[in-house]
Design a protein around this motif. Structure first.
Motif, PDB file in Angstrom:
ATOM      1  N   GLY A 127      44.281  30.576  36.346  1.00 18.13           N
ATOM      2  CA  GLY A 127      44.069  31.268  37.690  1.00 18.13           C
ATOM      3  C   GLY A 127      44.083  32.785  37.338  1.00 18.13           C
ATOM      4  O   GLY A 127      44.286  32.896  36.168  1.00 18.13           O
ATOM      5  N   ARG A 128      43.941  33.624  38.518  1.00 17.30           N
ATOM      6  CA  ARG A 128      44.100  34.887  38.224  1.00 17.30           C
ATOM      7  C   ARG A 128      44.758  35.627  39.395  1.00 17.30           C
ATOM      8  O   ARG A 128      44.627  34.928  40.425  1.00 17.30           O
ATOM      9  CB  ARG A 128      42.707  35.499  37.960  1.00 17.30           C
ATOM     10  CG  ARG A 128      41.781  35.502  39.372  1.00 17.30           C
ATOM     11  CD  ARG A 128      40.319  35.944  39.020  1.00 17.30           C
ATOM     12  NE  ARG A 128      39.435  35.845  40.213  1.00 17.30           N
ATOM     13  CZ  ARG A 128      39.217  36.577  41.009  1.00 17.30           C
ATOM     14  NH1 ARG A 128      39.861  37.962  40.953  1.00 17.30           N
ATOM     15  NH2 ARG A 128      38.527  36.540  42.102  1.00 17.30           N
ATOM     16  N   ALA A 140      48.192  37.824  45.972  1.00 21.21           N
ATOM     17  CA  ALA A 140      47.258  36.905  46.035  1.00 21.21           C
ATOM     18  C   ALA A 140      46.752  36.413  44.508  1.00 21.21           C
ATOM     19  O   ALA A 140      46.596  36.925  43.663  1.00 21.21           O
ATOM     20  CB  ALA A 140      45.899  37.536  46.767  1.00 21.21           C
ATOM     21  N   TYR A 141      46.620  35.155  44.610  1.00 21.18           N
ATOM     22  CA  TYR A 141      46.158  34.606  43.375  1.00 21.18           C
ATOM     23  C   TYR A 141      45.342  33.386  43.691  1.00 21.18           C
ATOM     24  O   TYR A 141      45.267  32.897  44.610  1.00 21.18           O
ATOM     25  CB  TYR A 141      47.338  34.346  42.436  1.00 21.18           C
ATOM     26  CG  TYR A 141      48.454  33.421  42.974  1.00 21.18           C
ATOM     27  CD1 TYR A 141      48.322  32.236  42.915  1.00 21.18           C
ATOM     28  CD2 TYR A 141      49.316  33.752  43.908  1.00 21.18           C
ATOM     29  CE1 TYR A 141      49.209  30.945  43.357  1.00 21.18           C
ATOM     30  CE2 TYR A 141      50.316  32.909  44.352  1.00 21.18           C
ATOM     31  CZ  TYR A 141      50.402  31.579  44.110  1.00 21.18           C
ATOM     32  OH  TYR A 141      51.069  30.765  44.644  1.00 21.18           O
ATOM     33  N   ALA A 482      42.365  29.436  46.750  1.00 17.85           N
ATOM     34  CA  ALA A 482      43.075  30.794  47.106  1.00 17.85           C
ATOM     35  C   ALA A 482      44.156  30.859  47.473  1.00 17.85           C
ATOM     36  O   ALA A 482      44.623  30.102  48.582  1.00 17.85           O
ATOM     37  CB  ALA A 482      41.819  31.739  47.718  1.00 17.85           C
ATOM     38  N   VAL A 483      45.280  31.398  47.269  1.00 19.87           N
ATOM     39  CA  VAL A 483      46.514  31.614  47.759  1.00 19.87           C
ATOM     40  C   VAL A 483      47.175  33.144  48.028  1.00 19.87           C
ATOM     41  O   VAL A 483      46.643  33.956  47.171  1.00 19.87           O
ATOM     42  CB  VAL A 483      47.622  31.140  47.134  1.00 19.87           C
ATOM     43  CG1 VAL A 483      49.199  31.034  47.500  1.00 19.87           C
ATOM     44  CG2 VAL A 483      47.308  29.474  46.339  1.00 19.87           C
TER      45      VAL A 483
END
Length: 486
Positions: A127-128, A140-141, A482-483
């Motif tokens: 992820g990023r 946010a990642y 998305a988190v």
């Protein structure tokens, strides 16, 4: 020719159990080179498919919990087993659909390459972290996640390479799978399931259900199947999409093609002739989705290329697919042979082009085999059936053009858009044409349509959507979450 012709007993593989019978009955498997029955194939019915999906669903939490490094390790082991067994997988591929032994070995080796490649991606799916507004003090990642159970429908013309392009990346991404090969090609995938178990992939992670349209429909419709990957024709794909639409289920579709090969006066004409005729006639007797079945030749060299093509076709040899001197294999079924011959007859009767070579059933082939002569039509009308509809057989259409603009217009005139080919020494022309040709891939000066596991493969138009191969093929089997943390 000294190669064993026996075939293994065929099973359904559900949750680690090998079943010799299915609720869909039994089918006779016919060897296309002789027309003789080789054995019986158990067919899955809807109940068997449901059991396979439920087994995959039950196996998913544990498989997903494996560390990426563990999944990588078991897939590397599978790749090693495949490489060690290429000879057997190639042999069984010949007995599956009559392909020449050379092609069978090549496709088995290619599957090993795809397996090794995607094993290496298993622990590199990342992820990023994104840039959140500083005043909100958020982290946010994104998290790439597997879908769960993926339903995979393989093509009969190359089930092993289809496994490499579909099943292996799905597993590397953490999904479990239910695989439905065609009942026409049961043997190589039967052997592959033994290697899957030997590699240490847990029961239920890979399930295999042979069957026809009813089994495919049951697989696509099952509510626990989260995504579908299909290789085949547009007609079947439309039915699959209609079923997927009921639950808004995503799909990857690799469909047919009517690929054009554009030949300019500065091209290496001998190389063009060799590669184009090999692709259309020697690779599964034209039963390939991305073959350059339309040869578009500049008018200044058209006659020269046509003569070279005819000479090459006359040198091709039919016969036993295990004989190393055989160039042209049979087509897969009697129905396929009759359909191809029907298209040839209509092209002749409708004046779609001049018949330059072939057009019928060859002499001297094994009695009962489903062979079609390599067939070449010249001066083909661009909007005729033979130039617009995928033949999926050993038929080549030659067309003339006088300018780049005309060549592009003819190449883009079909509803398909899987591959396009360009042959020229002019790099400026290459740059112009690659942006104008409507295709999922453009291959220049002899590059083959599936250039390797590191590049994506897929089409536009009725050639489908989604990609197989490369990083893009892996990302088809993950979805992004998305988190954001305040």
């Amino acid at each position: 020719m000294g190669i064993e012709r026996t075939v293994p007993a065929v099973h359904l593989h559900i949750g680690g159990q090998a079943r010799a019978e299915g609720t869909g009955g039994m089918a006779e498997h016919v060897y296309p080179a002789t027309g003789e029955v080789q054995g019986l194939v158990p067919l899955a019915g809807p109940a068997d498919v449901a059991e396979a999906v439920e087994a995959a669903h039950a196996a998913f939490p544990a498989w997903r919990s494996w560390t990426p490094a563990e999944r990588r390790g078991v897939l590397v082991r599978l790749a090693e087993l495949i490489k060690a067994d290429v000879a057997e997988l190639g042999r069984l591929s010949v007995l599956d659909n009559g392909m020449t032994h050379r092609i069978g070995l090549h496709l088995a080796s290619a599957m090993a390459g795809y397996t090794e490649y995607y094993a290496g991606w298993a622990d590199k799916i990342e992820g990023r972290v994104t840039t959140a507004p500083a005043q909100r003090r958020e982290l946010a990642y994104t998290i790439p996640e597997p879908y769960g159970v993926v339903g995979i429908i393989l093509t009969w013309n190359g089930p092993l390479i289809s496994v490499g392009m579909k099943v292996i990346p799905a597993l590397a991404a953490g999904n479990t799978v239910v695989v439905k090969p065609s009942e026409l090609t049961p043997y190589a995938t039967e052997h592959l399931m033994r290697l899957v178990r030997e590699a240490g992939i847990p029961d239920g992670v890979v399930n295999l259900v042979l069957g026809g349209p009813d089994a495919g429909e049951a697989l696509v419709r099952h509510p626990l199947v989260q995504k579908v990957s299909f290789t085949g024709g547009p007609t079947t794909a439309r039915k699959i999409l209609a079923s997927c639409a009921e639950s808004l289920k995503p799909a990857v579709l690799e469909l047919g093609g009517k690929s054009a090969n554009l030949v300019f006066p500065d091209a290496d004409l001998d190389r063009v002739t060799l590669i184009n005729t090999s692709s259309v006639f020697e690779t599964l007797a034209g039963q390939g989705c991305a073959i350059p079945s339309r040869l578009l030749v500049h008018e200044s060299v058209y006659d020269e290329v046509a003569e070279k093509v005819i000479a090459r076709v006359r040198s091709l040899r039919f016969g036993d697919p295990f004989d190393p001197t055989t160039n042209v294999s049979p087509v897969v079924t009697r129905a396929a042979r009759d359909r191809i011959l029907g298209m040839i007859d209509r092209a002749r009767s409708q004046g779609a082009g001049r018949l330059l070579a072939g057009g019928g059933v060859p002499d001297g082939v094994p009695a009962g085999g489903y062979y079609v002569e390599p067939t070449v039509f010249g001066d083909v009308v661009p909007d005729s059936e033979i130039a617009q509809v995928e033949v999926f057989g050993p038929v080549l259409s030659l067309l003339r053009f006088s300018s780049e603009e005309e060549a592009v217009a003819i190449a883009n005139s079909t509803s398909y858009g899987l591959a396009a080919y360009v042959n020229t020494r002019d790099i400026g022309r290459v740059n112009r044409l690659t942006s104008q040709l409507r295709a999922g891939g453009v291959y220049v000066n002899g590059a083959p349509p599936v250039v390797g596991y590191e590049l994506p493969f897929g089409g536009v138009g009725i050639s489908g959507y989604g990609r197989e191969g490369g990083l893009e093929g892996l990302l088809e089997f993950v979805r992004t979450k998305a988190v954001a943390i305040a």
